[in-house]
Design a protein around this motif. Structure first.
Motif, PDB file in Angstrom:
ATOM      1  N   GLY A 117       0.805  -1.212   0.000  1.00 60.56           N
ATOM      2  CA  GLY A 117       0.000   0.000   0.000  1.00 60.56           C
ATOM      3  C   GLY A 117       0.838   1.261   0.000  1.00 60.56           C
ATOM      4  O   GLY A 117       0.317   2.353  -0.160  1.00 60.56           O
ATOM      5  N   GLY A 118       2.154   1.141   0.205  1.00 62.60           N
ATOM      6  CA  GLY A 118       3.054   2.273   0.101  1.00 62.60           C
ATOM      7  C   GLY A 118       2.928   3.327   1.174  1.00 62.60           C
ATOM      8  O   GLY A 118       3.394   4.449   0.999  1.00 62.60           O
ATOM      9  N   ARG A 119       2.327   3.019   2.295  1.00 60.95           N
ATOM     10  CA  ARG A 119       2.139   4.034   3.334  1.00 60.95           C
ATOM     11  C   ARG A 119       3.321   4.163   4.280  1.00 60.95           C
ATOM     12  O   ARG A 119       3.422   5.140   5.007  1.00 60.95           O
ATOM     13  CB  ARG A 119       0.871   3.769   4.135  1.00 60.95           C
ATOM     14  N   GLU A 120       4.230   3.179   4.281  1.00 54.70           N
ATOM     15  CA  GLU A 120       5.402   3.239   5.144  1.00 54.70           C
ATOM     16  C   GLU A 120       6.646   2.873   4.345  1.00 54.70           C
ATOM     17  O   GLU A 120       6.620   1.950   3.532  1.00 54.70           O
ATOM     18  CB  GLU A 120       5.265   2.291   6.329  1.00 54.70           C
ATOM     19  N   VAL A 121       7.727   3.620   4.609  1.00 56.65           N
ATOM     20  CA  VAL A 121       9.010   3.364   3.961  1.00 56.65           C
ATOM     21  C   VAL A 121      10.083   3.317   5.044  1.00 56.65           C
ATOM     22  O   VAL A 121      10.171   4.225   5.872  1.00 56.65           O
ATOM     23  CB  VAL A 121       9.363   4.466   2.935  1.00 56.65           C
TER      24      VAL A 121
END
Length: 147
Positions: A117-121
Motif C-alpha cells: 500500500g506504500g504508506r510506510e518506507v
C-alpha cells in the motif's frame, strides 16, 4: 543467492516495439525487481528505470532515477534521483504518477523498504538532522509514514 533474469521486451527497447512484432531477450541482473504479487518488473536501462506491467505488457518510464524498491502490490516505487540537487529518496504512486518525498537528507533503502500500500518506507541515513537529538554520529534506521 542471486540469479540473472531474462526479461523479454518488444524489439526496439522499452516500449519501443510494435505490438505482435519481434521480441528480444534482455539479460538483467541485480537492478531488477519483481513485485511480490508478480504484477510488475522493475529494471534499469542506462540511467532510467522502467516498470513493466505484466498484465498489460506496457513499460512505464521513470527517467533519470535508480529504483530501490517496489511495494508488494506493485503500485508504489521507491527511487533515488540521479540529480544531486533532488531529494535523496522519493516514493512514486505508479497509478497516479504522484511523488512524495521520503528524505531530503542523504539516505538509502533496501529492496523490501516499502510496505504493502506504500504508506510506510523504511530507510537508513547517517544525517544527524532528520530527527531532533540525533547526536550519535552513526547510521540510523527511520520509518516514514504517509497518511
Amino acid at each position: 543467492m542471486t540469479y540473472p533474469v531474462t526479461l523479454v521486451l518488444p524489439t526496439g527497447g522499452p516500449g519501443g516495439g510494435q505490438p505482435g512484432g519481434d521480441r528480444e531477450s534482455r539479460r538483467v541482473g541485480l537492478d531488477t525487481q519483481l513485485s511480490q504479487d508478480g504484477s510488475k518488473v522493475v529494471y534499469l536501462s542506462g540511467s532510467d528505470t522502467y516498470v513493466h506491467d505484466e498484465s498489460s505488457g506496457t513499460d512505464q518510464l521513470v527517467p533519470d532515477v535508480r529504483a530501490l524498491a517496489i511495494d508488494p502490490t506493485g503500485r508504489h516505487l521507491l527511487y533515488a534521483p540521479h540529480d544531486a540537487n533532488a531529494p535523496s529518496l522519493v516514493l512514486r504512486d505508479l497509478e497516479t504518477g504522484t511523488d512524495e518525498i521520503v528524505s531530503h537528507q542523504p539516505a538509502s533503502a533496501g529492496t523490501d523498504a516499502v510496505s504493502a500500500g506504500g504508506r510506510e518506507v523504511v530507510f537508513h541515513s547517517t544525517a544527524d538532522d532528520i530527527v531532533p537529538g540525533d547526536t550519535n554520529g552513526k547510521s540510523d534506521v527511520f520509518i516514514r509514514r504517509f497518511s
